[in-house]
Design a protein around this motif. Structure first.
Motif, PDB file in Angstrom:
ATOM      1  N   ILE A  21       7.820  -1.648   5.217  1.00 57.71           N
ATOM      2  CA  ILE A  21       6.859  -0.553   5.437  1.00 57.71           C
ATOM      3  C   ILE A  21       5.659  -0.724   4.520  1.00 57.71           C
ATOM      4  N   THR A  22       5.920  -1.020   3.267  1.00 52.75           N
ATOM      5  CA  THR A  22       4.835  -1.187   2.290  1.00 52.75           C
ATOM      6  C   THR A  22       3.941  -2.360   2.671  1.00 52.75           C
ATOM      7  N   ARG A  23       4.536  -3.449   3.099  1.00 55.61           N
ATOM      8  CA  ARG A  23       3.744  -4.612   3.517  1.00 55.61           C
ATOM      9  C   ARG A  23       2.828  -4.241   4.693  1.00 55.61           C
ATOM     10  N   LYS A  24       3.399  -3.595   5.713  1.00 54.19           N
ATOM     11  CA  LYS A  24       2.625  -3.243   6.910  1.00 54.19           C
ATOM     12  C   LYS A  24       1.459  -2.311   6.568  1.00 54.19           C
ATOM     13  N   VAL A  25       1.754  -1.232   5.854  1.00 58.53           N
ATOM     14  CA  VAL A  25       0.733  -0.243   5.515  1.00 58.53           C
ATOM     15  C   VAL A  25      -0.329  -0.851   4.595  1.00 58.53           C
ATOM     16  N   SER A  26       0.096  -1.593   3.593  1.00 56.61           N
ATOM     17  CA  SER A  26      -0.840  -2.187   2.633  1.00 56.61           C
ATOM     18  C   SER A  26      -1.770  -3.185   3.305  1.00 56.61           C
ATOM     19  N   GLU A  27      -1.222  -4.012   4.171  1.00 55.78           N
ATOM     20  CA  GLU A  27      -2.065  -4.997   4.851  1.00 55.78           C
ATOM     21  C   GLU A  27      -3.079  -4.320   5.770  1.00 55.78           C
ATOM     22  N   GLN A  28      -2.688  -3.198   6.384  1.00 53.19           N
ATOM     23  CA  GLN A  28      -3.638  -2.455   7.227  1.00 53.19           C
ATOM     24  C   GLN A  28      -4.746  -1.839   6.384  1.00 53.19           C
ATOM     25  N   GLN A  29      -4.398  -1.263   5.248  1.00 52.93           N
ATOM     26  CA  GLN A  29      -5.381  -0.596   4.395  1.00 52.93           C
ATOM     27  C   GLN A  29      -6.265  -1.573   3.622  1.00 52.93           C
ATOM     28  N   HIS A  31      -6.650  -4.927   4.296  1.00 57.24           N
ATOM     29  CA  HIS A  31      -7.193  -6.016   5.126  1.00 57.24           C
ATOM     30  C   HIS A  31      -6.952  -7.386   4.494  1.00 57.24           C
ATOM     31  N   GLN A  32      -5.763  -7.538   3.948  1.00 54.08           N
ATOM     32  CA  GLN A  32      -5.363  -8.828   3.385  1.00 54.08           C
ATOM     33  C   GLN A  32      -3.847  -8.916   3.375  1.00 54.08           C
ATOM     34  N   LYS A  33      -3.348 -10.134   3.297  1.00 58.65           N
ATOM     35  CA  LYS A  33      -1.907 -10.362   3.294  1.00 58.65           C
ATOM     36  C   LYS A  33      -1.324  -9.939   1.951  1.00 58.65           C
ATOM     37  N   LEU A  34      -0.197  -9.257   2.002  1.00 60.36           N
ATOM     38  CA  LEU A  34       0.487  -8.818   0.796  1.00 60.36           C
ATOM     39  C   LEU A  34       1.608  -9.793   0.474  1.00 60.36           C
ATOM     40  N   THR A  35       1.629 -10.267  -0.756  1.00 63.06           N
ATOM     41  CA  THR A  35       2.699 -11.153  -1.178  1.00 63.06           C
ATOM     42  C   THR A  35       3.562 -10.429  -2.201  1.00 63.06           C
ATOM     43  N   PHE A  36       4.830 -10.757  -2.221  1.00 61.05           N
ATOM     44  CA  PHE A  36       5.757 -10.182  -3.177  1.00 61.05           C
ATOM     45  C   PHE A  36       5.980 -11.186  -4.292  1.00 61.05           C
ATOM     46  N   ILE A  37       5.947 -10.698  -5.522  1.00 59.40           N
ATOM     47  CA  ILE A  37       6.196 -11.560  -6.672  1.00 59.40           C
ATOM     48  C   ILE A  37       7.171 -10.854  -7.614  1.00 59.40           C
ATOM     49  N   GLY A  38       7.835 -11.618  -8.413  1.00 67.81           N
ATOM     50  CA  GLY A  38       8.653 -11.059  -9.479  1.00 67.81           C
ATOM     51  C   GLY A  38       7.855 -11.094 -10.772  1.00 67.81           C
ATOM     52  N   THR A  39       8.097 -10.138 -11.635  1.00 68.98           N
ATOM     53  CA  THR A  39       7.405 -10.128 -12.915  1.00 68.98           C
ATOM     54  C   THR A  39       8.425 -10.085 -14.044  1.00 68.98           C
ATOM     55  N   ALA A  40       8.044 -10.602 -15.175  1.00 71.51           N
ATOM     56  CA  ALA A  40       8.938 -10.657 -16.327  1.00 71.51           C
ATOM     57  C   ALA A  40       8.878  -9.371 -17.152  1.00 71.51           C
ATOM     58  N   ILE A  84      -2.338   4.393   0.791  1.00 70.65           N
ATOM     59  CA  ILE A  84      -1.143   3.557   0.957  1.00 70.65           C
ATOM     60  C   ILE A  84       0.100   4.333   0.540  1.00 70.65           C
ATOM     61  N   TYR A  85       0.059   4.969  -0.637  1.00 70.61           N
ATOM     62  CA  TYR A  85       1.216   5.722  -1.112  1.00 70.61           C
ATOM     63  C   TYR A  85       1.584   6.837  -0.136  1.00 70.61           C
ATOM     64  N   GLU A  86       0.577   7.536   0.371  1.00 66.93           N
ATOM     65  CA  GLU A  86       0.836   8.635   1.320  1.00 66.93           C
ATOM     66  C   GLU A  86       1.478   8.116   2.602  1.00 66.93           C
ATOM     67  N   GLU A  87       0.927   7.048   3.153  1.00 63.65           N
ATOM     68  CA  GLU A  87       1.454   6.515   4.409  1.00 63.65           C
ATOM     69  C   GLU A  87       2.844   5.908   4.245  1.00 63.65           C
ATOM     70  N   VAL A  88       3.058   5.169   3.173  1.00 65.89           N
ATOM     71  CA  VAL A  88       4.370   4.563   2.943  1.00 65.89           C
ATOM     72  C   VAL A  88       5.413   5.675   2.769  1.00 65.89           C
ATOM     73  N   THR A  89       5.102   6.675   1.981  1.00 66.65           N
ATOM     74  CA  THR A  89       6.049   7.765   1.746  1.00 66.65           C
ATOM     75  C   THR A  89       6.367   8.499   3.039  1.00 66.65           C
ATOM     76  N   THR A  90       5.355   8.816   3.825  1.00 62.15           N
ATOM     77  CA  THR A  90       5.568   9.524   5.089  1.00 62.15           C
ATOM     78  C   THR A  90       6.445   8.723   6.036  1.00 62.15           C
ATOM     79  N   GLU A  91       6.122   7.446   6.195  1.00 62.76           N
ATOM     80  CA  GLU A  91       6.911   6.618   7.113  1.00 62.76           C
ATOM     81  C   GLU A  91       8.334   6.378   6.607  1.00 62.76           C
TER      82      GLU A  91
END
Length: 94
Positions: A21-29, A31-40, A84-91
């Motif tokens: 859901i976050t990937r879909k909404v974020s990419e729409q808002q 206008h770029q591809k969202l990548t997932f990364i791990g952080t230390a 993004i936060y509003e749309e992700v939470t709603t969906e």
């Protein structure tokens, strides 16, 4: 010195429902591809997971220089992330 606060790593599959859901909404808002990364670095969210190990936690926000001197976020980017936060939470909660 004694450290009495321990951050546990946050582990979440990019295939989880909240991730998708976050990937879909974020990419729409954004206008770029969202990548997932791990952080230390530790996140306060690890405290929620400690209480509820089944909780899906995804850390996402504007900017790429957190906890730096003179960090800032452009106001347009900040407003986009509010959407993004509003749309992700709603969906997610449907």
């Amino acid at each position: 010195m004694k450290i009495n606060f321990k951050h546990e790593p946050l582990i979440l599959s990019p295939d989880s429902r909240i991730s998708q859901i976050t990937r879909k909404v974020s990419e729409q808002q954004l206008h770029q591809k969202l990548t997932f990364i791990g952080t230390a670095n530790g996140k306060n969210a690890s405290q929620f997971v400690r209480t509820n190990p089944r909780l899906d936690v995804l850390v996402i926000g504007p900017g790429n220089a957190s906890y730096q001197v003179n960090q800032y976020v452009n106001s347009k980017v900040f407003r986009n992330f509010i959407k993004i936060y509003e749309e992700v939470t709603t969906e997610y909660l449907q």
